[in-house]
Structures are given as structure tokens and as C-alpha cells.
Write a protein that holds these residues in place. Structure first.
Motif, PDB file in Angstrom:
ATOM      1  N   UNK A 248      36.288  32.272  34.465  1.00  0.00           N
ATOM      2  CA  UNK A 248      37.376  33.235  34.521  1.00  0.00           C
ATOM      3  C   UNK A 248      37.073  34.487  33.716  1.00  0.00           C
ATOM      4  N   UNK A 249      37.455  35.597  34.285  1.00  0.00           N
ATOM      5  CA  UNK A 249      37.242  36.884  33.638  1.00  0.00           C
ATOM      6  C   UNK A 249      38.376  37.177  32.672  1.00  0.00           C
TER       7      UNK A 249
ATOM      8  N   UNK B  13      37.767  41.654  40.747  1.00  0.00           N
ATOM      9  CA  UNK B  13      37.217  40.676  39.807  1.00  0.00           C
ATOM     10  C   UNK B  13      37.812  39.287  40.027  1.00  0.00           C
ATOM     11  N   UNK B  14      38.977  39.253  40.654  1.00  0.00           N
ATOM     12  CA  UNK B  14      39.674  37.968  40.816  1.00  0.00           C
ATOM     13  C   UNK B  14      40.197  37.505  39.471  1.00  0.00           C
TER      14      UNK B  14
ATOM     15  N   UNK C 164      42.556  36.346  36.543  1.00  0.00           N
ATOM     16  CA  UNK C 164      43.724  35.477  36.379  1.00  0.00           C
ATOM     17  C   UNK C 164      44.152  35.566  34.915  1.00  0.00           C
ATOM     18  N   UNK C 165      45.346  36.062  34.667  1.00  0.00           N
ATOM     19  CA  UNK C 165      45.782  36.207  33.269  1.00  0.00           C
ATOM     20  C   UNK C 165      45.783  34.858  32.562  1.00  0.00           C
TER      21      UNK C 165
END
Lengths: 346, 346
Positions: free
Chosen positions: A15-16, A57-58, A60-61
Motif C-alpha cells: 500500500x502506498x 497510485x491506487x 487507500x487511506x
DNA sequence: CCTGATTTTGATATCGGTAACAACAGAATT
DNA sequence: AATTCTGTTGTTACCGATATCAAAATCAGG
């Protein structure tokens, strides 16, 4: 030494981070945060630029980080005595549907009808920093009460209307409902009305139902008879056992009020097996309106309780407190209405 | 400017921080953290000193902070089609009980039988950084699959045994169970066996049950008849409607296999109302063994499915992956056994 | 009594965000 | 034209814990 180079903006964990989005969009993380949480405070142009980067980027917080930092939580803790009790599921559904609309999540656990277990679960939920609590039971350990008070989070009790609410209450009155059904039976002309419920130790719902029954008998001028007040366990078999027991010990009984829909159904099936005509030989009444009671023959007279509404109202009142900070709602008691449904069994 | 003086160690929010405990015990926060999470790594003396301080302050660890920092989570996300389906509750109970023992929490949401809604919920759960996911449905949107893959967290599918598992599967085979019951009816000598299920669009459980039925018919040498394959909605009324419909259109039908316990019960009640003898005029069989089917008369022949076990095994396998990092379990398919329960209705 | 191995404890940077305030620009006011 | 206001964006310091590595203390062996 750092755990990871803070310059490393590539994906590692799958995850970014918000940082990555910010870099890609050429803005600061605060702007990204605002676009995601308070879009109104950001210019059209920035908003689009950021959302584009989010999509590419896709991203997800991370709710954990958000909640920790903002000291707000979108998680509600729910403790029910037992998940597999069909009665609660309607309430859970009402809760769940309203909460979901506001982006809140439900954490569910079961206490197994044990206040100590409940306390344990409350502790766990508090350490997960839930934004609110929903408790089905209205009986709590002193420590549990203390912890909840100290935490300051809003709480709703659901299963009954307690004499000393913890905070808010959304329920119907078990006593009043039981009273209403007993009076209904009395007015229909039944003279020997028996009452069956689940064991009442550690179960104030059962206790209140019994009180309502006794109050109605008094009002009707009937003499209470200990042989006609039965307690038993859960399940259809318990209902069967209860009707057999009362027919045996008080042959002149003409009505049985089962404070629980499973007991009533079990009682009816037993009557069918033994060929006791319902309501000819004995009338049956139940608590709670489930589909089953309407479809058996004879259909069973029962109380329609606002199960779904309880969940819905609980969610609403909780959200008001959490989102709008509606402090004037502290201590509210919402007493929802019920209804006697007359059917073939009485 | 700081949001709060970092020297301020008194309680403000109701809850104390690990820092406060550390100060009180005269140690560093790391020592407190170790006492709470890896007691073995701390000397006897320190342990007692810290625990004393924890007790005195009434310290409650902050799970959000812990999870964020350690990148570990003790929350499992569960998505069921509908919470008020009595069938799932046993599975939820099994899950819940095992998870609780290991200190894990359950986040529950309902998808309303809609894959898009499911995707939405998966997103929410991922952003809550759940440690694992349990999905009842085995039908997912491509985006949902992509997100799960990307996240890398372990997933268990529960409702059926899909051809292409996402990751792990714990279930029974709907096709095999349905096949077994149909064969059972055939062996009992029934010649005209009808089949009723819930609408099969977007419901691979229904689809598989139908496949099992058809396969068994073929094996038995019966000719499939479209008039004897019925689909309907939920509820006892649907069961009533279905039995009436098939008796009308195919009077020579001699058995009805309802792939759902509510349908079967509804069908039985309708037969009772219409005085169709069961199994004399028509035999009834059901799917899933709930208390009700055992207690009606005639009691209903059904399939006992391992609902509770599914939950239990799901929890276990998930915990192995999360806690022990048991990567060799990736892709496991656990096919649990079921059983035909012969009763009075056939 | 000293040295290297082992066990305990602590300092520091970081997890991934948000609050609070500062900085700056263009609009509005005087 | 100078000043104030309003609206946008950025800087910095945290939220409350843990990972990592270093320092200190304890233990063993010679």
C-alpha cells in the motif's frame, strides 16, 4: 536508526502512503488530506490533480493513522449476549445499515450472558478506541461502568429500560409489553394464565417480563399461582417441556404466555404432537413477532417489538453524539412502542 | 506549535498514555511496551514495577497506535450477505469464539448479496488495515480481487467451494450435498423429485445446488423436468408458494427437495394447511439442519452442514497465517463433511 | 580481576496521518 | 494606494505506540 529511509516513496508493503500521492500530485500531504476529508476547502484544480494521483497510485487511506492522529474513530463496538439469537439480528441489521451510510464500522462480540465477559470485551473495545458502544445487556460490573465513564464515549443500552441508565437507552419496556399481553389474555376471558420465560437470574429482561405478568394478574383480579410461573432454558425443546409441565401440574390452565418466540413455537409443536387443541384446550401467546409465528397453524398471538427500529434509532442517536457532539442527548431514554398481534392461537 | 505540551503527562482525554506509566514506574516506554507484549524479555523486578504502575493509573493500551507502529492488526473483517440469515450465525459464532481466544476482534458488515457493495466493504476493511478477511460469497468483482491481491492479507472464502479460490477456502460442497440428498430421495423410491431454491442469479450456492440435483437425477435415470425446478425468494411464504405451485403444475410429483431450511418449513406449513399428507402425498427434504426442522411434525429430512465448524476452521487457518506466518497454507481448500439426516418427512 | 558473551534497558526515528498555525495571494474595503 | 479580509496551501509538531540499534549491566571463563 530509522526503520526505513523516509525518502523511500515507492511501494513496499503493497500500500502506498499519502506522501506518495502528494509527491505525485506535486502538493503537500495536507492538501491530499483535505481533498479526501474536507474537499470544500480545496480549489477545484488541486482537487482534480490529487484525485487523479490517488486513482493512478491506487491509494487507500490508512484509517488507523487517521484515527490516531485526529483522535476520532469511525468504529462502534457492539456487545450482544449471543450472536446466534435470531432476535438480535434485526437490531444488528438496523444498526449496521445506518452506520454504514455514515462510513462507520461495527465491531461485534458476544458476552455469553456473562457480565464479567462483557467487562473484558468493553476493555478490548476501549483499547481499540471505538467511537461509541452499544450494549444489549443492562447489567454491568462496577468496573465496567467505571471504565466506560472514564472513557467518556457515548453508550447506548438496548435490551431493556434500566432503572439506572449508563448513558443513553433505546429500547421498549419488557415489563409494559408483558403486562399488555397478559391483560390482552385476561380480556379475552382466560382465567388461568400461565407464564413461561427463560431463567431470570442475570437476565433483567426475564425479570421485567415476570413483573409485567404479575402486575397484570393483580389488575385482572387473578390470584398468582407459583405452579403457573415457569422458567426454563433455550430452544424448542424447552418450550415443549414447559407446556407439558404446566398441563401436568395445573390441568385447569387455559392459557400459556411464553415470553420468547422459540418457547412459544416449541410449545405449539408439542401441543400438536399431543393433540391438544390450540386455543381450544389451551391458548398460546408469544413474545416477539417472527415470521415463523405467523406461518404455523394455528398462527400465534404475539407482541410485535420494534427490533429493527431499535438498531436504527441507536445508530442515529450515537452518530448525533459522535459527529454533531449533541451533548444534550446525554442520558436520553427512547422508549419505543410495541403492539399486541391477535392471531388464531388465542 | 504543538497540539499539546509533550511534557504534560496528566490525564486529559480520560485515558493515560504509555509515557505516563513509564514515568510513574521510572522506566522508558520501551520497557513498558515489553512488559505488556513480551514479558519474557524483561526482568522480574521491572515487570512488577511496571504492572503496578499500569494498575494504579488504570492504563489502557492504544491498539490503534500499536497496530500502526507494528504494522500488525488484530482485527478480522467479515462480510456476509445478510446478518439476519440464521444460517450464517453459527459460522459467525465459531469464528468469533476462536478469534476471541487469541485476542482478535471481528468487524462485520453485510453486502446485501451485491458484489459491488462487497467491493466497497472490502475497501473499507482494507483501509482499516484488517489482518485478514472472511468472505461468505465466492463471487467478487475484478477490482475487489485486485485490491485483495495487492494488499497481501490472507482471505478465507466460506460459502461454497469456488473453481478459482481467491486464497483459502473453508466450506462444504453445495453441489455434493445437493447431489447426496437427491440420491437419497431416489434410493427411497421417489420417482418425481422436484427441486426448489432461491433465485440463482448472483448466487453460486444456488447454482451449485441445482447442479448437484441435476447430476443426481441423471445418475438415477430420471428425466429432468423444467416444471419441477423452481426458484423463489426468501421467507416461509416463498416455501408455501413453491409447494403449491409444483403441486398445481405437476400433480404427480412425489417429493420436493427445498434447498433452504426456511423454504422447507414454509412448504411443510402449507401442506399442513392444505391437508396434504407428508410424506404420504408428498415428501419433503431440506438443506441445513436447524432446530426447527427437528421439532415440527412430521420432522423434516435434511442435510446437516458443518456451519459452526466452518467458522472455527476459518478462524484457525487465518490465525495460522497471521500469527505463525504459515505461508504453506496459502491456497488451502478445506472441504468439510456433511451428512444426510433421515426423518419422518421422507 | 579482566575480557568477551549474554541479557536488560534505553534513545531515537518512524508508522501514516491530522491539528494548528503561518504564509501568501487575490478580493474587498476604506 | 494602503489595509484588511478571505481563501488556499504549506510547515511543523505531534497522536501513542514499536523497531532497531546502542549502551549498560550481568554473567562466564581463564
Amino acid at each position: 536508526m530509522p526503520r526505513r529511509s523516509s525518502e523511500d516513496s515507492s511501494k513496499r508493503n503493497g500500500s502506498a502512503r499519502m506522501r506518495d500521492v502528494a509527491v505525485r500530485a506535486g502538493v503537500s500531504t495536507m492538501t491530499v488530506s483535505r481533498v479526501l476529508n474536507e474537499p470544500g476547502k480545496v480549489s477545484e484544480e488541486m482537487r482534480e490533480r490529487v484525485l487523479k494521483a490517488v486513482r493512478e497510485i491506487g491509494y487507500l487511506p490508512n484509517h488507523l493513522a487517521g484515527s490516531l492522529s485526529s483522535n476520532r474513530s469511525t468504529t462502534i463496538g457492539l456487545i450482544v449476549p449471543s450472536i446466534d439469537n435470531s432476535i438480535y439480528t434485526q437490531t444488528v441489521k438496523g444498526l449496521s445499515e445506518v452506520l454504514k451510510r455514515s462510513g462507520f464500522q461495527l465491531m461485534i462480540a458476544e458476552s455469553g450472558y456473562d457480565p464479567n465477559e462483557e467487562e473484558e470485551l468493553i476493555t478490548v473495545f476501549l483499547s481499540h478506541r471505538v467511537g461509541g458502544l452499544v450494549l444489549h445487556s443492562t447489567e454491568h460490573t462496577p468496573q465496567a461502568i467505571e471504565k466506560i465513564r472514564k472513557s467518556g464515549i457515548p453508550v447506548v443500552e438496548n435490551g431493556n429500560i434500566p432503572k439506572e441508565p449508563l448513558d443513553m437507552v433505546v429500547s421498549y419496556s419488557n415489563r409494559d409489553a408483558s403486562y399488555a399481553m397478559t391483560m390482552h389474555l385476561g380480556r379475552l376471558g382466560y382465567r388461568k394464565i400461565a407464564f413461561a420465560s427463560l431463567y431470570s437470574v442475570h437476565n433483567d429482561r426475564s425479570q421485567d417480563r415476570l413483573k409485567g405478568y404479575l402486575a397484570a394478574l393483580k389488575q385482572l383480579g387473578h390470584e398468582p399461582d407459583p405452579r403457573m410461573v415457569l422458567e426454563t432454558g433455550r430452544g424448542l425443546a424447552a418450550g415443549a417441556e414447559v407446556v407439558a409441565r404446566v398441563m401436568q401440574s395445573v390441568p385447569e390452565v387455559d392459557a400459556l404466555f411464553c415470553a420468547g418466540e422459540v418457547l412459544a413455537a416449541g410449545a405449539l409443536f408439542e401441543c400438536q404432537r399431543r393433540n391438544w387443541s390450540v386455543p381450544g384446550r389451551i391458548a398460546l401467546a408469544s413474545f416477539d413477532d417472527v415470521d415463523l409465528l405467523r406461518h404455523v397453524s394455528p398462527s400465534i398471538t404475539t407482541l410485535r417489538l420494534p427490533r429493527y427500529d431499535i438498531g436504527e434509532r441507536t445508530a442515529r442517536i450515537l452518530l448525533s453524539r459522535i459527529i454533531d457532539g449533541a451533548d444534550h442527548l446525554r442520558g436520553s431514554v427512547v422508549d419505543l412502542k410495541f403492539e399486541v398481534i391477535q392471531r388464531e392461537s388465542t
